[in-house]
Design an enzyme around this catalytic site. Structure first.
Site, PDB file in Angstrom:
ATOM      1  N   HIS A  15       0.743  -1.105   0.005  1.00 49.43           N
ATOM      2  CA  HIS A  15      -0.009   0.066   0.017  1.00 49.43           C
ATOM      3  C   HIS A  15       0.956   1.384   0.097  1.00 49.43           C
ATOM      4  O   HIS A  15       2.109   1.275   0.214  1.00 49.43           O
ATOM      5  CB  HIS A  15      -0.822   0.224   1.215  1.00 49.43           C
ATOM      6  CG  HIS A  15      -0.525   0.484   2.509  1.00 49.43           C
ATOM      7  ND1 HIS A  15      -1.031   0.449   3.695  1.00 49.43           N
ATOM      8  CD2 HIS A  15       0.992   0.397   2.881  1.00 49.43           C
ATOM      9  CE1 HIS A  15      -0.378   0.891   4.747  1.00 49.43           C
ATOM     10  NE2 HIS A  15       0.896   0.558   4.245  1.00 49.43           N
ATOM     11  N   CYS A  34       5.311   5.316   5.044  1.00 50.33           N
ATOM     12  CA  CYS A  34       4.366   4.660   4.427  1.00 50.33           C
ATOM     13  C   CYS A  34       3.655   5.650   3.099  1.00 50.33           C
ATOM     14  O   CYS A  34       2.792   5.267   2.366  1.00 50.33           O
ATOM     15  CB  CYS A  34       2.783   4.496   5.160  1.00 50.33           C
ATOM     16  SG  CYS A  34       3.415   3.015   6.345  1.00 50.33           S
ATOM     17  N   HIS A  40       4.965  -0.075  -0.429  1.00 52.03           N
ATOM     18  CA  HIS A  40       5.729  -1.033   0.518  1.00 52.03           C
ATOM     19  C   HIS A  40       4.807  -1.896   0.967  1.00 52.03           C
ATOM     20  O   HIS A  40       3.520  -1.792   0.734  1.00 52.03           O
ATOM     21  CB  HIS A  40       6.370  -0.272   1.551  1.00 52.03           C
ATOM     22  CG  HIS A  40       5.318   0.264   2.237  1.00 52.03           C
ATOM     23  ND1 HIS A  40       4.811   1.679   2.023  1.00 52.03           N
ATOM     24  CD2 HIS A  40       4.683   0.071   3.598  1.00 52.03           C
ATOM     25  CE1 HIS A  40       3.770   1.894   3.092  1.00 52.03           C
ATOM     26  NE2 HIS A  40       3.856   0.860   3.705  1.00 52.03           N
ATOM     27  N   HIS A  42       3.270  -4.920   3.868  1.00 50.53           N
ATOM     28  CA  HIS A  42       2.948  -5.510   5.200  1.00 50.53           C
ATOM     29  C   HIS A  42       2.454  -6.892   5.379  1.00 50.53           C
ATOM     30  O   HIS A  42       1.845  -7.313   4.343  1.00 50.53           O
ATOM     31  CB  HIS A  42       2.029  -4.596   6.003  1.00 50.53           C
ATOM     32  CG  HIS A  42       2.353  -3.229   6.374  1.00 50.53           C
ATOM     33  ND1 HIS A  42       3.367  -2.817   7.009  1.00 50.53           N
ATOM     34  CD2 HIS A  42       1.953  -2.013   5.389  1.00 50.53           C
ATOM     35  CE1 HIS A  42       3.275  -1.454   7.090  1.00 50.53           C
ATOM     36  NE2 HIS A  42       2.839  -0.922   6.188  1.00 50.53           N
ATOM     37  N   ASP A  80      -4.946 -10.688  -0.445  1.00 49.23           N
ATOM     38  CA  ASP A  80      -3.579 -11.207  -0.381  1.00 49.23           C
ATOM     39  C   ASP A  80      -2.797 -11.128  -1.720  1.00 49.23           C
ATOM     40  O   ASP A  80      -3.336 -11.342  -2.949  1.00 49.23           O
ATOM     41  CB  ASP A  80      -3.568 -12.927   0.126  1.00 49.23           C
ATOM     42  CG  ASP A  80      -2.439 -13.355   0.455  1.00 49.23           C
ATOM     43  OD1 ASP A  80      -1.791 -12.928   1.046  1.00 49.23           O
ATOM     44  OD2 ASP A  80      -2.339 -14.503   0.128  1.00 49.23           O
ATOM     45  N   HIS A  81      -1.608 -10.733  -1.284  1.00 51.26           N
ATOM     46  CA  HIS A  81      -0.542 -10.497  -2.730  1.00 51.26           C
ATOM     47  C   HIS A  81      -1.041  -9.434  -3.625  1.00 51.26           C
ATOM     48  O   HIS A  81      -0.996  -9.516  -4.859  1.00 51.26           O
ATOM     49  CB  HIS A  81      -0.408 -11.911  -3.506  1.00 51.26           C
ATOM     50  CG  HIS A  81       0.542 -12.449  -2.413  1.00 51.26           C
ATOM     51  ND1 HIS A  81       0.272 -13.384  -1.228  1.00 51.26           N
ATOM     52  CD2 HIS A  81       1.893 -12.815  -2.677  1.00 51.26           C
ATOM     53  CE1 HIS A  81       1.448 -13.778  -0.658  1.00 51.26           C
ATOM     54  NE2 HIS A  81       2.353 -13.661  -1.645  1.00 51.26           N
ATOM     55  N   GLU A 125      -0.888  -4.626  11.771  1.00 48.57           N
ATOM     56  CA  GLU A 125      -0.139  -3.907  10.610  1.00 48.57           C
ATOM     57  C   GLU A 125       1.257  -4.365  10.753  1.00 48.57           C
ATOM     58  O   GLU A 125       1.965  -4.954   9.777  1.00 48.57           O
ATOM     59  CB  GLU A 125      -0.180  -2.514  10.166  1.00 48.57           C
ATOM     60  CG  GLU A 125       0.288  -2.074   9.006  1.00 48.57           C
ATOM     61  CD  GLU A 125      -0.150  -0.493   8.813  1.00 48.57           C
ATOM     62  OE1 GLU A 125      -0.895  -0.407   7.712  1.00 48.57           O
ATOM     63  OE2 GLU A 125       0.401   0.243   9.397  1.00 48.57           O
TER      64      GLU A 125
HETATM   65 NI    NI Z   1       2.658   0.934   5.480  1.00 46.41          NI
END
Ligand code: NI
Length: 136
Positions: A15, A34, A40, A42, A80-81, A125
C-alpha cells in the site's frame, strides 16, 4: 451465556498512504515511510472475533470451518498479494490505513455472518501496531 470465538488469518499486501488533497510535503510529514511513492508491503494479521450464544445442538457459537471460509472469500481472496491502492476497488479512493482496512473488512464479513452474532475485527499491521473495529 455468550462465548467469543476467534479465528486468525494472514495476508500480505502492498500500500501507499497518500491524500491527494494535500501537498507532497504534507503527505510525507503525515505518513512518513508509508507515503513512499513506490509502495511497500505489510504482513497483515487479522483476528476475527465472533460472539454469541452456544447452539445447544452443535455446541458451537459458529463453525470455525465456515468462519475460515468466509475470511478466505471476503478478505484473503481480495487482498492477499495485492497492491491495495492499485488492485482493489475498495481502496481506489480510500486511503488504505490499518483503520480503513479494518472497517472495510468488518463491513464485508458482517454481510456473511448471522445477525445474531457480534462481530469484531483486529488488524495487525506490524507486531506493535494494530487496530480494532466492532462496527460502532
Ligand atoms: Ni504501511
Amino acid at each position: 451465556m455468550k462465548v467469543s470465538v476467534f479465528r486468525r488469518a494472514h495476508f500480505n499486501a502492498a500500500h501507499r498512504l497518500h491524500n491527494p488533497d494535500l501537498s507532497d510535503e504534507k503527505n510525507l510529514q503525515l505518513f512518513g515511510l508509508c507515503n513512499n511513492p513506490s509502495y511497500h508491503g505489510h504482513n497483515y494479521v487479522l483476528d476475527v472475533k465472533v460472539k454469541g450464544e452456544v447452539d445447544p445442538q452443535t455446541g458451537y457459537v459458529m463453525d470455525t470451518k465456515i468462519l475460515k471460509d468466509v475470511i478466505k472469500t471476503e478478505v484473503q481472496d481480495k487482498f492477499d498479494h495485492r497492491n491495495l491502492n492499485l488492485d482493489t476497488m475498495e481502496f481506489k479512493t480510500l486511503n488504505p490505513t490499518a483503520e480503513n482496512i479494518a472497517i472495510v473488512i468488518w463491513q464485508s464479513l458482517r454481510k456473511k455472518i448471522a445477525d445474531s452474532l457480534e462481530l469484531s475485527v483486529r488488524l495487525y499491521e506490524t507486531e506493535n501496531n494494530y487496530v480494532e473495529f466492532d462496527g460502532k
